[in-house]
Write a protein that holds these residues in place. Structure first.
Motif, PDB file in Angstrom:
ATOM      1  N   ARG A   1       0.973  -7.666  48.566  1.00 38.03           N
ATOM      2  CA  ARG A   1       1.326  -6.417  49.279  1.00 38.03           C
ATOM      3  C   ARG A   1       2.693  -5.741  49.428  1.00 38.03           C
ATOM      4  O   ARG A   1       2.763  -3.840  49.673  1.00 38.03           O
ATOM      5  N   GLU A   2       3.593  -6.287  49.028  1.00 36.01           N
ATOM      6  CA  GLU A   2       4.699  -5.377  48.565  1.00 36.01           C
ATOM      7  C   GLU A   2       4.949  -4.531  47.240  1.00 36.01           C
ATOM      8  O   GLU A   2       5.394  -3.673  47.793  1.00 36.01           O
TER       9      GLU A   2
ATOM     10  N   SER B   1       2.114  -2.830  46.301  1.00 39.99           N
ATOM     11  CA  SER B   1       1.183  -1.815  46.845  1.00 39.99           C
ATOM     12  C   SER B   1       1.639  -0.810  47.454  1.00 39.99           C
ATOM     13  O   SER B   1       1.905  -0.676  48.187  1.00 39.99           O
TER      14      SER B   1
ATOM     15  N   SER C   1       0.865   2.321  49.979  1.00 36.00           N
ATOM     16  CA  SER C   1      -0.259   2.367  51.303  1.00 36.00           C
ATOM     17  C   SER C   1      -1.172   1.615  51.863  1.00 36.00           C
ATOM     18  O   SER C   1      -1.764   0.771  52.013  1.00 36.00           O
TER      19      SER C   1
ATOM     20  N   ARG D   1      -2.153  -1.640  50.816  1.00 28.77           N
ATOM     21  CA  ARG D   1      -1.540  -2.514  51.604  1.00 28.77           C
ATOM     22  C   ARG D   1      -1.992  -2.869  52.410  1.00 28.77           C
ATOM     23  O   ARG D   1      -2.517  -3.799  52.747  1.00 28.77           O
TER      24      ARG D   1
ATOM     25  N   GLU E   1      -3.736  -6.300  53.886  1.00 33.29           N
ATOM     26  CA  GLU E   1      -3.349  -6.784  55.409  1.00 33.29           C
ATOM     27  C   GLU E   1      -4.278  -7.353  56.198  1.00 33.29           C
ATOM     28  O   GLU E   1      -4.449  -8.655  57.054  1.00 33.29           O
TER      29      GLU E   1
ATOM     30  N   SER F   1       6.408  -5.137  59.893  1.00 32.56           N
ATOM     31  CA  SER F   1       5.068  -4.131  59.798  1.00 32.56           C
ATOM     32  C   SER F   1       5.233  -3.766  61.159  1.00 32.56           C
ATOM     33  O   SER F   1       4.958  -3.478  62.239  1.00 32.56           O
TER      34      SER F   1
END
Length: 206
Positions: A39-40, A42, A44, A47, A51, A83
């Motif tokens: 996730r960190e 990728s 938006s 991400r 998520e 987030s």
């Protein structure tokens, strides 16, 4: 990351996106840690997909799943609390109830003490308040374990435990076996004269 260097933000390739999408089809809690790291890295769009997968997986974690996460992945959970996706933050807090530790206390306390400005922040605050007792108890247990470990150590200096025994001079080995205050053994004296007389008596009888 577990999907390779293609996951760096801004350089993600279509093949990398396809690989992530394929992995997200597996509803396996064991991929939670790697997904947190990915996730960190990728962009938006990816991400958001990650998520959504983590929102499904994180609340299902139990204390027995703690071994699935390494220190970096636990740190990812700390950063995930910042987030803007409130649903994702709530899912992270739910997982921290089971697998979080003292490294998460400060961030969770911050969320629990914030003044909500909208319903989403109110939900996050409530989740943080619910999470705090678990983290505090786990932190106290860790401190107690360290205290007990120190208390169980011997008070003797370490060098005393390793000091070799002093060697005895040659010929004194028997001293180790002699009872305390025992009298020294008396020498046995054999009478040559009495022995000769006994021999002569036997010869006369024969």
């Amino acid at each position: 990351g577990f999907l390779g260097a293609g996951g760096m933000a801004g350089t993600i390739t279509q093949s990398h996106k396809n690989a992530i999408t394929k992995i997200l089809e597996y509803d396996d809690i064991r991929i939670t840690g790697p997904l947190l790291e990915e996730r960190e890295r990728s962009d938006s769009k990816m991400r958001s997909l990650l998520e959504q997968a983590l929102i499904r997986l994180l609340p299902r974690m139990t204390a027995s799943h703690a071994s699935l996460l390494n220190r970096e992945q636990l740190a990812c959970m700390n950063r995930a609390l910042k987030s803007k996706n409130s649903e994702f933050v709530v899912a992270v807090l739910k997982a921290l109830e089971q697998v979080g530790d003292d490294t998460h206390l400060e961030a969770v306390e911050g969320l629990a003490n914030m003044s909500p400005k909208n319903p989403f922040q109110s939900t996050i605050r409530e989740s943080a308040i619910a999470c705090l007792p678990y983290l505090r108890q786990r932190a106290e247990n860790a401190v107690m374990a360290k205290t007990l470990l120190r208390a169980s150590a011997p008070n003797m200096e370490p060098e005393l435990l390793l000091r070799p025994a002093t060697a005895l001079p040659d010929g004194n080995a028997n001293e180790l076996l002699r009872p305390h205050n025992a009298e020294p053994p008396q020498p046995v004296v054999t009478s040559t004269q009495s022995t000769t007389e006994e021999v002569q008596t036997l010869q006369q009888r024969t």
